[in-house]
Design a protein around this motif. Structure first.
Motif, PDB file in Angstrom:
ATOM      1  N   VAL A 198       0.857  -1.186   0.000  1.00 29.60           N
ATOM      2  CA  VAL A 198       0.000   0.000   0.000  1.00 29.60           C
ATOM      3  C   VAL A 198       0.897   1.241   0.000  1.00 29.60           C
ATOM      4  O   VAL A 198       1.256   1.761   1.062  1.00 29.60           O
ATOM      5  CB  VAL A 198      -0.936   0.026   1.226  1.00 29.60           C
ATOM      6  CG1 VAL A 198      -1.939   1.175   1.104  1.00 29.60           C
ATOM      7  CG2 VAL A 198      -1.665  -1.304   1.385  1.00 29.60           C
ATOM      8  N   LEU A 220      -2.499  -1.380  -3.585  1.00 28.99           N
ATOM      9  CA  LEU A 220      -3.446  -0.276  -3.513  1.00 28.99           C
ATOM     10  C   LEU A 220      -2.646   1.008  -3.364  1.00 28.99           C
ATOM     11  O   LEU A 220      -1.922   1.184  -2.377  1.00 28.99           O
ATOM     12  CB  LEU A 220      -4.404  -0.436  -2.332  1.00 28.99           C
ATOM     13  CG  LEU A 220      -5.410   0.705  -2.149  1.00 28.99           C
ATOM     14  CD1 LEU A 220      -6.366   0.795  -3.333  1.00 28.99           C
ATOM     15  CD2 LEU A 220      -6.192   0.551  -0.849  1.00 28.99           C
ATOM     16  N   ILE A 222      -2.523   5.145  -2.937  1.00 26.56           N
ATOM     17  CA  ILE A 222      -3.358   6.209  -2.379  1.00 26.56           C
ATOM     18  C   ILE A 222      -2.613   7.535  -2.503  1.00 26.56           C
ATOM     19  O   ILE A 222      -1.429   7.633  -2.157  1.00 26.56           O
ATOM     20  CB  ILE A 222      -3.686   5.920  -0.901  1.00 26.56           C
ATOM     21  CG1 ILE A 222      -4.551   4.649  -0.794  1.00 26.56           C
ATOM     22  CG2 ILE A 222      -4.402   7.103  -0.257  1.00 26.56           C
ATOM     23  CD1 ILE A 222      -4.614   4.056   0.570  1.00 26.56           C
ATOM     24  N   TYR A 239       0.346   2.829 -10.645  1.00 25.08           N
ATOM     25  CA  TYR A 239      -0.860   2.018 -10.853  1.00 25.08           C
ATOM     26  C   TYR A 239      -0.891   1.458 -12.276  1.00 25.08           C
ATOM     27  O   TYR A 239      -1.187   0.271 -12.484  1.00 25.08           O
ATOM     28  CB  TYR A 239      -2.098   2.882 -10.594  1.00 25.08           C
ATOM     29  CG  TYR A 239      -3.382   2.270 -11.106  1.00 25.08           C
ATOM     30  CD1 TYR A 239      -4.004   1.227 -10.419  1.00 25.08           C
ATOM     31  CD2 TYR A 239      -3.967   2.730 -12.287  1.00 25.08           C
ATOM     32  CE1 TYR A 239      -5.176   0.660 -10.902  1.00 25.08           C
ATOM     33  CE2 TYR A 239      -5.141   2.164 -12.774  1.00 25.08           C
ATOM     34  CZ  TYR A 239      -5.735   1.129 -12.070  1.00 25.08           C
ATOM     35  OH  TYR A 239      -6.888   0.566 -12.549  1.00 25.08           O
ATOM     36  N   GLY A 250      -5.239  -1.329  -7.311  1.00 25.88           N
ATOM     37  CA  GLY A 250      -6.293  -0.354  -7.062  1.00 25.88           C
ATOM     38  C   GLY A 250      -5.670   1.011  -6.893  1.00 25.88           C
ATOM     39  O   GLY A 250      -4.493   1.134  -6.531  1.00 25.88           O
ATOM     40  N   HIS A 252      -6.756   4.940  -5.319  1.00 23.19           N
ATOM     41  CA  HIS A 252      -7.672   5.903  -4.727  1.00 23.19           C
ATOM     42  C   HIS A 252      -7.000   7.271  -4.834  1.00 23.19           C
ATOM     43  O   HIS A 252      -6.052   7.569  -4.097  1.00 23.19           O
ATOM     44  CB  HIS A 252      -7.960   5.570  -3.266  1.00 23.19           C
ATOM     45  CG  HIS A 252      -8.886   4.410  -3.095  1.00 23.19           C
ATOM     46  ND1 HIS A 252      -9.920   4.403  -2.186  1.00 23.19           N
ATOM     47  CD2 HIS A 252      -8.947   3.217  -3.728  1.00 23.19           C
ATOM     48  CE1 HIS A 252     -10.583   3.251  -2.267  1.00 23.19           C
ATOM     49  NE2 HIS A 252      -9.991   2.518  -3.192  1.00 23.19           N
ATOM     50  N   ARG A 276     -11.089   3.008   3.394  1.00 24.55           N
ATOM     51  CA  ARG A 276     -11.136   2.448   2.038  1.00 24.55           C
ATOM     52  C   ARG A 276     -10.077   1.345   1.877  1.00 24.55           C
ATOM     53  O   ARG A 276     -10.314   0.358   1.183  1.00 24.55           O
ATOM     54  CB  ARG A 276     -10.912   3.547   0.998  1.00 24.55           C
ATOM     55  CG  ARG A 276     -11.887   4.710   1.057  1.00 24.55           C
ATOM     56  CD  ARG A 276     -13.295   4.330   0.635  1.00 24.55           C
ATOM     57  NE  ARG A 276     -14.021   3.596   1.663  1.00 24.55           N
ATOM     58  CZ  ARG A 276     -14.612   4.165   2.721  1.00 24.55           C
ATOM     59  NH1 ARG A 276     -14.539   5.470   2.906  1.00 24.55           N
ATOM     60  NH2 ARG A 276     -15.280   3.429   3.597  1.00 24.55           N
ATOM     61  N   PHE A 277      -8.926   1.524   2.525  1.00 22.31           N
ATOM     62  CA  PHE A 277      -7.930   0.446   2.510  1.00 22.31           C
ATOM     63  C   PHE A 277      -8.513  -0.808   3.143  1.00 22.31           C
ATOM     64  O   PHE A 277      -8.365  -1.920   2.610  1.00 22.31           O
ATOM     65  CB  PHE A 277      -6.663   0.850   3.267  1.00 22.31           C
ATOM     66  CG  PHE A 277      -5.897  -0.345   3.793  1.00 22.31           C
ATOM     67  CD1 PHE A 277      -5.200  -1.180   2.928  1.00 22.31           C
ATOM     68  CD2 PHE A 277      -5.923  -0.676   5.156  1.00 22.31           C
ATOM     69  CE1 PHE A 277      -4.536  -2.317   3.397  1.00 22.31           C
ATOM     70  CE2 PHE A 277      -5.276  -1.809   5.626  1.00 22.31           C
ATOM     71  CZ  PHE A 277      -4.582  -2.630   4.744  1.00 22.31           C
ATOM     72  N   TRP A 280     -10.900  -2.543   0.882  1.00 17.56           N
ATOM     73  CA  TRP A 280     -10.134  -3.236  -0.176  1.00 17.56           C
ATOM     74  C   TRP A 280      -9.524  -4.520   0.369  1.00 17.56           C
ATOM     75  O   TRP A 280      -9.563  -5.564  -0.283  1.00 17.56           O
ATOM     76  CB  TRP A 280      -9.053  -2.295  -0.699  1.00 17.56           C
ATOM     77  CG  TRP A 280      -8.103  -2.892  -1.691  1.00 17.56           C
ATOM     78  CD1 TRP A 280      -8.298  -3.059  -3.030  1.00 17.56           C
ATOM     79  CD2 TRP A 280      -6.774  -3.393  -1.426  1.00 17.56           C
ATOM     80  NE1 TRP A 280      -7.175  -3.627  -3.620  1.00 17.56           N
ATOM     81  CE2 TRP A 280      -6.231  -3.840  -2.651  1.00 17.56           C
ATOM     82  CE3 TRP A 280      -5.992  -3.492  -0.266  1.00 17.56           C
ATOM     83  CZ2 TRP A 280      -4.947  -4.383  -2.756  1.00 17.56           C
ATOM     84  CZ3 TRP A 280      -4.721  -4.043  -0.358  1.00 17.56           C
ATOM     85  CH2 TRP A 280      -4.212  -4.476  -1.589  1.00 17.56           C
ATOM     86  N   SER A 281      -8.975  -4.444   1.588  1.00 16.77           N
ATOM     87  CA  SER A 281      -8.320  -5.620   2.155  1.00 16.77           C
ATOM     88  C   SER A 281      -9.309  -6.749   2.422  1.00 16.77           C
ATOM     89  O   SER A 281      -8.967  -7.926   2.284  1.00 16.77           O
ATOM     90  CB  SER A 281      -7.582  -5.257   3.456  1.00 16.77           C
ATOM     91  OG  SER A 281      -8.494  -5.035   4.528  1.00 16.77           O
ATOM     92  N   GLU A 284      -9.748  -8.192  -1.201  1.00 17.82           N
ATOM     93  CA  GLU A 284      -8.568  -8.684  -1.909  1.00 17.82           C
ATOM     94  C   GLU A 284      -7.587  -9.484  -1.049  1.00 17.82           C
ATOM     95  O   GLU A 284      -6.744 -10.201  -1.592  1.00 17.82           O
ATOM     96  CB  GLU A 284      -7.814  -7.499  -2.534  1.00 17.82           C
ATOM     97  CG  GLU A 284      -8.639  -6.666  -3.498  1.00 17.82           C
ATOM     98  CD  GLU A 284      -9.049  -7.444  -4.746  1.00 17.82           C
ATOM     99  OE1 GLU A 284      -8.486  -8.532  -4.987  1.00 17.82           O
ATOM    100  OE2 GLU A 284      -9.939  -6.972  -5.471  1.00 17.82           O
TER     101      GLU A 284
END
Length: 295
Positions: A198, A220, A222, A239, A250, A252, A276-277, A280-281, A284
């Protein structure tokens, strides 16, 4: 007198109860970088937050949830490799993750050798001599990345101790910690591969985007569009590199949030990035087999 002794004993017990485990990580010394004195912890008036500077020995602070769910995250705070924003991008993140059952490790990786106030040094140099920052971080970043890889290997070797799934060890890094995160994912082997990453407003000018590894873990990214350091474009490029390689990714991207938002509450959509993390976790990471794919 007895009352004072009783209160002192109570305070000692409470301190012991809430003390976190500190682990010194294995590392190889580098004669090209020389530190003087110990690491420094203080409140920075410039950054308005708690920081740590002059780290020469990598360590991890362990944050254990009451009911571990098997997932773990190693957290690398940012600070331009001159400092660590240890609360806003470290311990506050760890405590939030603990509430969700996630075991967290706050990593103090090696930093640029600094004197009394590393934050003032990087602030002054960014105005008077930005090139000097690049010169000072160049020999240190590989050491910081090595510390990140060492942290993953250590956690994976001790998963039973903390009730952790050895295939659900993540690495989350902020800004310079995001550069460390990408350095980790470009240099891992079978023992220190993160199962997910992340990068949060990753410093892609310090660690340029490369091709995604063949067995790249889920990622992910961010960031905020209005990042004053111009890191939004690098986050999109990062990304896109996973997307091009058809890897799990992902992004964001918040319209506003600036740089270094971490766990700050600014009244902006970026305030909720960590939720939001977690969303997602759950999709995923939690219910998936993250064992590396045989290539």
């Amino acid at each position: 007198m007895k009352k004072m002794l009783f209160l002192s004993a109570i305070l000692t017990i409470n301190t012991a109860l809430f003390a976190q485990e500190i682990i010194e990580l294995p590392f190889n010394k580098n004669s090209n970088v020389v530190w003087e004195g110990q690491a420094k912890s203080y409140y920075s008036d410039i950054w308005q937050t708690d920081v740590v500077t002059n780290v020469s020995v990598p360590t991890m602070e362990v944050f254990k949830p009451e009911k571990p769910n098997g997932m773990s995250v190693i957290i690398a705070p940012g600070g331009g490799l001159y400092a660590l924003s240890i609360k806003n991008e470290g311990t506050a993140v760890a405590k939030w993750l603990n509430e969700k059952g996630i075991t967290a490790f706050v990593l103090k990786y090696r930093l640029v050798p600094t004197r009394e106030d590393g934050v003032k040094e990087i602030t002054d140099e960014s105005t008077t001599n930005p090139q000097k920052i690049a010169e000072r971080i160049t020999p240190v970043l590989p050491l910081s990345i090595a510390d990140g890889l060492s942290a993953i290997a250590y956690v994976r070797t001790n998963t039973t101790k903390w009730n952790i799934d050895p295939q659900k060890i993540g690495f989350m890094g902020f800004s310079a910690g995001g550069a460390v995160t990408m350095g980790v994912v470009y240099n891992y082997n079978s023992t220190n591969r993160p199962n997910f990453i992340v990068p949060v407003y990753p410093w892609t000018t310090a660690m340029p985007v490369q091709e995604a590894p063949a067995d790249a873990p889920p990622m992910l990214v961010i960031c905020a569009t209005d990042d004053p350091l111009g890191l939004a474009a690098g986050s999109v490029e990062l990304y896109s590199s996973w997307l091009k390689a058809e890897k799990n990714a992902g992004l964001h991207m918040y319209s506003k949030g600036g740089h270094g938002f971490g766990m700050k509450q600014q009244g902006l959509p970026s305030d909720n990035w960590i939720e939001r993390f977690y969303n997602w976790s759950e999709i995923e990471i939690t219910n998936k087999d993250l064992s590396p794919v045989k290539m």
